[in-house]
Scaffold this motif. Structure first.
Motif, short mmCIF file in Angstrom:
data_model
loop_
_atom_site.label_atom_id
_atom_site.label_comp_id
_atom_site.label_asym_id
_atom_site.label_seq_id
_atom_site.Cartn_x
_atom_site.Cartn_y
_atom_site.Cartn_z
N LEU A 1 36.96 -29.05 -16.28
CA LEU A 1 35.62 -28.61 -16.67
C LEU A 1 35.10 -27.64 -15.61
N LYS A 2 34.35 -26.61 -16.08
CA LYS A 2 33.95 -25.52 -15.18
C LYS A 2 32.69 -25.83 -14.37
N SER A 3 31.91 -26.81 -14.78
CA SER A 3 30.64 -27.05 -14.09
C SER A 3 30.25 -28.50 -14.23
N VAL A 4 29.21 -28.88 -13.42
CA VAL A 4 28.69 -30.25 -13.50
C VAL A 4 28.07 -30.50 -14.87
N GLU A 5 27.40 -29.46 -15.43
CA GLU A 5 26.79 -29.63 -16.74
C GLU A 5 27.85 -29.94 -17.81
N GLU A 6 28.96 -29.23 -17.74
CA GLU A 6 30.03 -29.51 -18.71
C GLU A 6 30.57 -30.92 -18.54
N ALA A 7 30.67 -31.38 -17.28
CA ALA A 7 31.14 -32.75 -17.04
C ALA A 7 30.18 -33.77 -17.64
N GLN A 8 28.87 -33.51 -17.49
CA GLN A 8 27.89 -34.43 -18.06
C GLN A 8 27.98 -34.46 -19.58
N GLU A 9 28.09 -33.31 -20.19
CA GLU A 9 28.20 -33.27 -21.65
C GLU A 9 29.49 -33.92 -22.12
N HIS A 10 30.60 -33.71 -21.35
CA HIS A 10 31.87 -34.35 -21.70
C HIS A 10 31.74 -35.87 -21.61
N ALA A 11 31.02 -36.36 -20.59
CA ALA A 11 30.83 -37.81 -20.44
C ALA A 11 30.01 -38.37 -21.58
N ALA B 1 36.65 -17.51 -10.44
CA ALA B 1 36.53 -18.87 -9.92
C ALA B 1 35.53 -18.92 -8.77
N LYS B 2 34.62 -19.85 -8.84
CA LYS B 2 33.64 -20.09 -7.78
C LYS B 2 33.57 -21.58 -7.50
N PRO B 3 33.39 -21.94 -6.24
CA PRO B 3 33.30 -23.37 -5.92
C PRO B 3 32.14 -24.03 -6.66
N ILE B 4 32.36 -25.28 -7.08
CA ILE B 4 31.33 -26.03 -7.80
C ILE B 4 30.39 -26.69 -6.78
N SER B 5 29.11 -26.52 -7.00
CA SER B 5 28.11 -27.14 -6.12
C SER B 5 27.70 -28.47 -6.71
N ALA C 1 36.81 -26.18 -1.15
CA ALA C 1 35.86 -26.53 -2.19
C ALA C 1 36.55 -26.58 -3.54
N GLY C 2 36.07 -27.49 -4.42
CA GLY C 2 36.67 -27.60 -5.73
C GLY C 2 36.22 -26.47 -6.64
N PHE C 3 37.15 -25.98 -7.48
CA PHE C 3 36.85 -24.94 -8.44
C PHE C 3 36.68 -25.49 -9.84
N SER C 4 36.89 -26.81 -10.03
CA SER C 4 36.71 -27.44 -11.33
C SER C 4 36.56 -28.93 -11.12
N LEU C 5 36.10 -29.58 -12.17
CA LEU C 5 36.02 -31.03 -12.19
C LEU C 5 37.04 -31.54 -13.20
N LYS C 6 37.84 -32.53 -12.79
CA LYS C 6 38.91 -33.05 -13.64
C LYS C 6 38.55 -34.45 -14.09
N CYS C 7 38.64 -34.68 -15.41
CA CYS C 7 38.37 -36.00 -15.97
C CYS C 7 39.56 -36.90 -15.67
N GLU D 1 36.75 -33.77 -8.00
CA GLU D 1 36.86 -32.34 -7.75
C GLU D 1 38.34 -31.93 -7.74
N SER D 2 38.62 -30.75 -8.29
CA SER D 2 39.98 -30.24 -8.35
C SER D 2 40.00 -28.80 -7.85
N THR D 3 41.05 -28.48 -7.09
CA THR D 3 41.21 -27.10 -6.61
C THR D 3 41.79 -26.19 -7.68
N GLU D 4 42.13 -26.74 -8.82
CA GLU D 4 42.67 -25.95 -9.93
C GLU D 4 41.52 -25.39 -10.75
N ALA D 5 41.40 -24.07 -10.77
CA ALA D 5 40.31 -23.44 -11.52
C ALA D 5 40.63 -23.39 -13.01
N VAL D 6 39.60 -23.43 -13.83
CA VAL D 6 39.78 -23.25 -15.27
C VAL D 6 40.26 -21.82 -15.49
#
Length: 408
Positions: free
Chosen positions: A15-25, A78-82, A2-8, A35-40
């Protein structure tokens, strides 16, 4: 895994969560996320307990406070992103409802709601989420400048990096998002890039300082080598003077014995005579300054000239200076034929150099050749040897300036 972060995919931001990815977008208009296995990172300062989510943030914290020790707790936090869609709020409330839920919420503490857009901008400037949330909440959640000013004023507060909690009843309604103009977006992006620019300038200055130190060290080594070479030359000159004094002393002893013999006096008793010190072995210099063989021949010519005319010091000095002028003219102007051709029958040349044994031989060692039946000394242009001419100049300078030259 499972991914621990989302990479732009456009800028590489983690980014640590889906919400952060949305705000970044919404802020950057980037839409390529994977999805990235590299945790923030979760680097906690060992001195003050401040969490840092990136290496850049930890470097800035070190620069501000001087704290250098950090504990890496990334794996603990670090926790997997849902990526599943969140359940509707009504369903969540129905699941949580179960007798007396209203009384349970009366004393519940929750995180205050702040402007998500301003929160993302503060985090992109390098501030942790907890500190950014606290700053927005206590500064009125109005603008970025007020939040930054609050952080600067309360930087030393012990709870600066703790998430603020407020009762459910005091939770403020969500404020409408204010759309930024293109000029404001560019300004915010510029403010974020200032930190990166500052780090790049600092790295460049450190590199220049390192190169400067290396150049100074190389110059110091070169000066040390030059100083050692000069000391070796001075030592060789002192040894030559010492040998010259010993020769003079032996010559005086021989003259004294000759005078006693002419006066009919008996020679001194061997016991009364002072024992002569053991001969000093001549040490050759290990410095490759000039060609040894030709330099020794030149020195022998000059010694012969001085020994044969030791009763007339002025004539010897004139000859040495004349030879030095010939060598210097050729070395300075090798293309001028008038400096490379000498008439042997010239009266001035004969009076200064030609009649003295060793003078013409010295010029021949410099490369001059007799031509036209011995009427001229000529040095062909292709046979001009600068090292030989420099060696000749060194020998002549030594003969002119060293009062002990020629007594060996």
């Amino acid at each position: 895994m499972a991914g621990f972060s989302l990479k732009c995919g456009d800028c590489g931001t983690l980014l640590k969560s889906v919400e952060e990815a949305q705000e970044h977008a919404e802020l950057t208009k980037h839409a390529n996320f994977v999805e990235s296995t590299e945790a923030v990172l979760n680097l906690v300062c060992a001195d003050c307990g401040k969490p840092c989510r990136s290496k850049t943030e930890s470097d800035l914290h070190t620069k501000r406070t001087g704290h250098t020790e950090f504990v890496d707790k990334t794996s603990e936090a670090a926790k997997p992103i849902s990526l599943e869609a969140p359940k509707p709020k009504d369903d969540v409330e129905m699941e949580e409802a179960g007798g007396g839920s209203s009384t349970q919420q009366e004393g519940e503490m929750v995180v205050p709601e702040v402007n998500p857009q301003l929160l993302v901008e503060l985090e992109e400037m390098g501030f942790p989420k907890e500190r950014s949330t606290r700053a927005l909440h206590f500064s009125g959640n109005e603008n970025l400048e007020a939040a930054v000013s609050w952080i600067v004023e309360h930087e030393n507060d012990p709870d600066i990096d703790q998430m603020p909690l407020v009762p459910v009843s005091s939770k403020k309604p969500e404020a409408p998002k204010k759309a930024l103009t293109p000029e404001e977006i560019k300004q915010k992006q510029h403010e974020v890039s200032v930190i990166s620019l500052h780090n790049a300038v600092e790295m460049l200055m450190n590199e220049r300082i390192r190169i400067g130190k290396e150049l100074l060290e190389a110059k110091r080594i070169e000066e040390d080598n030059e100083r050692k070479r000069i000391m070796a030359l001075r030592k060789a000159e002192k040894e030559e003077e010492k040998r010259a004094r010993e020769k003079i002393r032996q010559k005086l002893e021989e003259d004294k014995a000759e005078r006693r013999r002419k006066l009919g006096l008996p020679p001194e008793e061997p016991a009364a005579a002072k024992p002569s010190p053991p001969p000093v072995e001549e040490k050759k210099s290990s410095l490759p300054i000039r060609p040894a063989t030709k330099a020794e021949q030149m020195r022998e010519c000059l010694r012969t000239l001085k020994q044969n005319n030791k009763e007339d010091e002025a004539k010897v000095k004139t000859a040495f200076n004349t030879l030095l002028t010939f060598a210097k003219n050729v070395a300075t102007n090798p293309n001028e034929e008038k400096f490379r051709k000498i008439r042997l029958t010239n009266a001035n040349f004969q009076d200064r150099v030609g009649k003295l044994k060793g003078g013409v031989e010295f010029l021949e060692l410099c490369g001059f050749e007799k031509i036209e039946g011995g009427e001229f000394l000529y040095l062909p242009r292709e046979k001009v040897d600068m090292p030989v001419l420099h060696s000749a100049g060194s020998e002549l300078n030594s003969a002119i300036n060293n009062p002990f030259f020629g007594v060996l």
